[in-house]
Design a protein around this motif. Sequence first.
Motif, short mmCIF file in Angstrom:
data_model
loop_
_atom_site.label_atom_id
_atom_site.label_comp_id
_atom_site.label_asym_id
_atom_site.label_seq_id
_atom_site.Cartn_x
_atom_site.Cartn_y
_atom_site.Cartn_z
N VAL A 56 -2.63 3.80 -3.29
CA VAL A 56 -2.57 2.74 -4.30
C VAL A 56 -2.31 1.44 -3.58
O VAL A 56 -1.36 1.33 -2.80
CB VAL A 56 -1.43 3.00 -5.32
CG1 VAL A 56 -1.29 1.82 -6.27
CG2 VAL A 56 -1.72 4.26 -6.11
N MET A 57 -3.16 0.45 -3.83
CA MET A 57 -3.00 -0.81 -3.13
C MET A 57 -2.96 -1.97 -4.11
O MET A 57 -3.75 -2.06 -5.04
CB MET A 57 -4.15 -1.03 -2.16
CG MET A 57 -3.95 -2.27 -1.31
SD MET A 57 -5.19 -2.44 -0.06
CE MET A 57 -6.27 -3.61 -0.83
N GLN A 58 -2.03 -2.89 -3.86
CA GLN A 58 -1.88 -4.08 -4.68
C GLN A 58 -3.08 -4.99 -4.47
O GLN A 58 -3.60 -5.11 -3.37
CB GLN A 58 -0.61 -4.78 -4.18
CG GLN A 58 -0.14 -5.92 -4.99
CD GLN A 58 1.12 -6.52 -4.39
OE1 GLN A 58 1.44 -6.25 -3.23
NE2 GLN A 58 1.83 -7.28 -5.15
N LYS A 59 -3.53 -5.64 -5.51
CA LYS A 59 -4.68 -6.55 -5.38
C LYS A 59 -4.21 -7.93 -4.94
O LYS A 59 -3.67 -8.69 -5.74
CB LYS A 59 -5.38 -6.68 -6.75
CG LYS A 59 -6.45 -5.67 -7.01
CD LYS A 59 -7.12 -5.97 -8.36
CE LYS A 59 -8.42 -5.22 -8.47
NZ LYS A 59 -9.05 -5.35 -9.78
N LEU A 81 0.85 -1.19 0.00
CA LEU A 81 0.00 0.00 0.00
C LEU A 81 0.88 1.23 0.00
O LEU A 81 1.82 1.33 0.78
CB LEU A 81 -0.90 0.03 1.24
CG LEU A 81 -1.74 1.30 1.42
CD1 LEU A 81 -2.88 1.34 0.43
CD2 LEU A 81 -2.30 1.40 2.83
N GLN A 82 0.61 2.16 -0.89
CA GLN A 82 1.37 3.39 -0.95
C GLN A 82 0.39 4.55 -0.94
O GLN A 82 -0.61 4.51 -1.64
CB GLN A 82 2.20 3.42 -2.25
CG GLN A 82 3.03 4.66 -2.45
CD GLN A 82 4.29 4.66 -1.62
OE1 GLN A 82 4.79 3.62 -1.24
NE2 GLN A 82 4.81 5.83 -1.34
N VAL A 106 5.71 2.38 -7.42
CA VAL A 106 4.46 2.89 -6.85
C VAL A 106 4.66 4.22 -6.12
O VAL A 106 3.79 5.08 -6.13
CB VAL A 106 3.79 1.83 -5.93
CG1 VAL A 106 4.59 1.62 -4.67
CG2 VAL A 106 2.37 2.20 -5.63
N ASN A 107 5.83 4.38 -5.53
CA ASN A 107 6.14 5.63 -4.84
C ASN A 107 6.04 6.81 -5.81
O ASN A 107 5.39 7.82 -5.55
CB ASN A 107 7.57 5.52 -4.31
CG ASN A 107 7.87 6.58 -3.30
OD1 ASN A 107 7.02 7.40 -2.96
ND2 ASN A 107 9.09 6.59 -2.79
N ASP A 148 1.15 -2.50 -14.42
CA ASP A 148 0.91 -3.50 -13.38
C ASP A 148 1.55 -3.02 -12.09
O ASP A 148 2.56 -2.31 -12.14
CB ASP A 148 1.54 -4.85 -13.77
CG ASP A 148 0.67 -5.60 -14.76
OD1 ASP A 148 1.17 -6.56 -15.36
OD2 ASP A 148 -0.51 -5.21 -14.93
N TYR A 149 0.99 -3.44 -10.94
CA TYR A 149 1.54 -2.98 -9.67
C TYR A 149 3.02 -3.31 -9.59
O TYR A 149 3.44 -4.44 -9.80
CB TYR A 149 0.81 -3.62 -8.49
CG TYR A 149 1.31 -3.14 -7.15
CD1 TYR A 149 2.36 -3.78 -6.50
CD2 TYR A 149 0.76 -2.02 -6.55
CE1 TYR A 149 2.84 -3.32 -5.29
CE2 TYR A 149 1.23 -1.55 -5.34
CZ TYR A 149 2.27 -2.20 -4.71
OH TYR A 149 2.74 -1.74 -3.51
#
Lengths: 117, 114
Positions: free
Chosen positions: B69-72, A77-78, B39-40, B33-34
Amino acid sequence: MDEYQTEEETAFIVEDVSKIIKESVEAAIGGSTYQHSRVNQWTTSVVEQCLSQLSKLGKPFKYIVTCIIMQKNGAGLQTASACFWDNSTDGKMNHYIIENTVLNYHTLGKLQARIHR
Amino acid sequence: MDEYHNGNEGSFNSEEADNIVKECIENVVGGEDYSQSQVNKWTASIVERCLTQLVKQGKPYKFIVTCAVMQKTGAGLHTANSCYWDTSMDGSSTVRWENRTMYCVVSVFAVAIA
């Protein structure tokens, strides 16, 4: 003639706010395990508690409180935030708690509200 | 004599903000894609772009934009926000976006400058 408030009345005291956030989170979910059926209630409870305690401080500020609760199962989570405001009067603080199964992340923003006399 | 603003000028247009936000998200992570290493950069990029576009509108508002933002992976995520402000002038909007590998939640808060 405008009345000027003392610096104390208008300052954002980090310790006070930090304490309020910690207490609200403890009261709402302290010791609980992540439960999908209850998480809705928790997030609502946390933000409402925080907000009511903050407004009780009586400072001339508008507040925005956000809360994220995430289950710990290895997902990444970021989060990020950006603000367009008056740097001399406005500010924010983040508070981040990880308990056994629950990750709780708070952002609190405060913006100077004009008090019209 | 006070000047009165009509409804449109005085309050926050959340639909317009939604469109701006959706466009910014698409531009940054649409089709990606994640990736933990990226992601930062993505979240920072999303909030910066949204803020720039919102400010360009030239309305008399202060803005706060937050992005998560969260990975699934099946984990549960819940967000809430609560605001203590002037309900006639201030407003917020939240956009939820997802693709195959991640969720993105962006919230915009607009506080009127008195």
